[in-house]
Scaffold this motif. Structure first.
Motif, PDB file in Angstrom:
ATOM      1  N   THR A 247       0.840  -1.654  -0.019  1.00 46.38           N
ATOM      2  CA  THR A 247       0.297   0.015   0.224  1.00 46.38           C
ATOM      3  C   THR A 247       0.878   1.692  -0.195  1.00 46.38           C
ATOM      4  N   GLY A 248       2.386   0.612  -0.005  1.00 46.30           N
ATOM      5  CA  GLY A 248       2.578   2.220   0.417  1.00 46.30           C
ATOM      6  C   GLY A 248       3.218   3.338   1.152  1.00 46.30           C
ATOM      7  N   ARG A 249       1.892   2.437   3.089  1.00 44.78           N
ATOM      8  CA  ARG A 249       1.707   3.190   3.986  1.00 44.78           C
ATOM      9  C   ARG A 249       2.936   2.475   4.301  1.00 44.78           C
ATOM     10  N   GLY A 250       4.356   3.147   4.688  1.00 41.23           N
ATOM     11  CA  GLY A 250       5.443   3.035   5.786  1.00 41.23           C
ATOM     12  C   GLY A 250       6.935   3.196   4.380  1.00 41.23           C
ATOM     13  N   GLU A 251       7.850   2.989   5.967  1.00 37.66           N
ATOM     14  CA  GLU A 251       8.463   2.918   5.189  1.00 37.66           C
ATOM     15  C   GLU A 251       9.378   1.323   4.847  1.00 37.66           C
TER      16      GLU A 251
ATOM     17  N   TRP B 132       1.909 -11.829  11.198  1.00 38.96           N
ATOM     18  CA  TRP B 132       0.794 -10.591  10.739  1.00 38.96           C
ATOM     19  C   TRP B 132       1.748  -9.341  10.975  1.00 38.96           C
ATOM     20  N   GLN B 133       0.758  -8.003  11.079  1.00 42.58           N
ATOM     21  CA  GLN B 133       1.718  -7.367  11.604  1.00 42.58           C
ATOM     22  C   GLN B 133       1.120  -5.917  10.821  1.00 42.58           C
ATOM     23  N   SER B 134       0.331  -4.679  11.828  1.00 42.89           N
ATOM     24  CA  SER B 134      -0.111  -3.516  11.102  1.00 42.89           C
ATOM     25  C   SER B 134       1.011  -3.148  10.491  1.00 42.89           C
ATOM     26  N   ASP B 135      -0.026  -1.968   9.177  1.00 46.81           N
ATOM     27  CA  ASP B 135       0.842  -1.734   8.280  1.00 46.81           C
ATOM     28  C   ASP B 135       1.981   0.172   9.087  1.00 46.81           C
ATOM     29  N   GLY B 136       2.180   1.110   8.631  1.00 42.71           N
ATOM     30  CA  GLY B 136       2.794   2.499   8.613  1.00 42.71           C
ATOM     31  C   GLY B 136       2.341   2.847   9.568  1.00 42.71           C
ATOM     32  N   GLU B 137       0.798   2.887   9.656  1.00 40.02           N
ATOM     33  CA  GLU B 137       0.209   4.262  10.438  1.00 40.02           C
ATOM     34  C   GLU B 137      -0.845   2.959  11.683  1.00 40.02           C
TER      35      GLU B 137
ATOM     36  N   VAL C 186       6.184  -4.012   4.970  1.00 37.63           N
ATOM     37  CA  VAL C 186       6.765  -2.652   5.729  1.00 37.63           C
ATOM     38  C   VAL C 186       6.900  -2.147   7.493  1.00 37.63           C
ATOM     39  N   MET C 187       7.261  -0.784   7.555  1.00 36.48           N
ATOM     40  CA  MET C 187       7.785  -1.035   9.528  1.00 36.48           C
ATOM     41  C   MET C 187       5.812  -0.372  10.016  1.00 36.48           C
ATOM     42  N   PRO C 188       6.515  -1.944  11.371  1.00 31.79           N
ATOM     43  CA  PRO C 188       5.470  -1.229  11.568  1.00 31.79           C
ATOM     44  C   PRO C 188       5.411  -0.650  12.217  1.00 31.79           C
TER      45      PRO C 188
END
Length: 307
Positions: A129-133, A157-162, A194-196
């Motif tokens: 999604t591009g949301r995160g490093e 499993w993880q959260s996204d960058g937000e 992406v970084m959580p």
């Protein structure tokens, strides 16, 4: 036997005498629960209004649960009960004279493993999604002697960058931030994501609302979830925590263990980025998993690598 304040637990426990022999463990658990609950009521001198409030709270917790949200797990997590169960049942410390390594520490599953993770190939991107490093995750699954476990399954499993999971927001397609990977012959796995980000526990339900009323921090530190499984070994549920997260010392569900904290290193190297198929700079973490033998394996004696 007349029911009174002093013998209330005894009266109720006596009613369990007709339980079947095959339900001996259930009887043991119920007996203990009854005695503790009755002792709690006596100790706190619980009022009728307070009892009704407790019933209403538990009812609301159940009504908040859906196919993708488990409010009872969230409530259990925030009370530290989930972590206590994991600690009691984890494999840490089960080291024998021939072992070289300690099993990876276990932690809570959390309330967001409520949907099936898609099967992935090694190196796949699990969040596009591009949301995160950009993030590259590498790791291995081994036994207690360091022997690689080929064919082990690693569910992540993880959260996204937000700070959101796919089951929480519409902008994340189902399966985003999730994947099941199978280790190669060297027990190795890797993937891109992406970084959580750290995130607050949901407070729009009764479990979170209670934590707010308690005046506690509501945040979880940034982390990756893992469930690792291999034939002949104990299943492991664990996390990799981001070392520089501001909430690393105050996890609302008490799940941080020192051995699970990792540096998510920034790499600004176009050649390395190209090798992994990500943009530069990117973050990188190594998370190796050590599994303990199953009880059956332990009882039969050490048999070397089992896959």
């Amino acid at each position: 036997m007349d029911f009174n304040e002093e013998n209330s637990a005894d009266v109720v426990v006596a009613s369990l005498s007709t339980m079947r022999e095959e339900d001996a463990r259930l009887k043991e658990i119920l007996t203990s629960a009854i005695r503790h609950m009755h002792a709690f009521v006596r100790e706190t001198r619980l009022t009728t209004a307070e009892w009704e409030a407790g019933i209403e709270f538990l009812t609301a917790v159940g009504q908040t649960c859906t196919d993708t949200r488990q409010e009872f797990i969230l409530f259990s997590d925030s009370m530290g009960v989930s972590m206590l169960v994991e600690t009691i049942n984890g494999a840490e410390g089960e080291i024998r004279e021939w072992d070289d390594l300690s099993p990876t520490a276990s932690t809570v599953m959390g309330p967001f493993h409520m949907t099936v993770s898609p099967e992935r190939q090694l190196g796949d991107l699990i969040n596009d999604t591009g949301r995160g490093e950009p993030l590259v995750v590498e790791g291995s699954v081994t036994d207690l002697e360091g022997n690689p476990l080929a064919g082990a399954r690693v569910d992540t499993w993880q959260s996204d960058g937000e700070g959101f999971y796919d089951v929480q927001v519409d902008y994340l397609p189902p399966g985003t931030g999730r994947g099941v990977f199978t280790t190669d012959e060297g027990g190795y796995f890797w993937y891109r994501s992406v970084m959580p980000r750290h995130y607050p526990m949901p407070v729009d339900g009764p479990g979170g609302a209670l934590v707010v009323r308690e005046g506690r921090d509501i945040y979880r530190p940034a982390h990756l979830h893992f469930i690792a499984e291999a034939d002949g070994y104990q299943s492991l549920t664990t996390h990799a925590f981001v070392s520089d997260c501001p909430y690393i010392e105050r996890d609302v569900v008490f799940a941080v263990k020192r051995s699970l904290i990792r540096d998510f290193v920034t790499i600004d190297d176009p050649e390395e980025a190209a090798r992994f198929g990500v943009a530069s700079p990117f973050r990188h973490v190594r998370f190796d998993i050590v599994l303990a033998p199953s009880e059956t394996t332990v009882e039969s004696g050490y048999q070397g690598v089992q896959t």
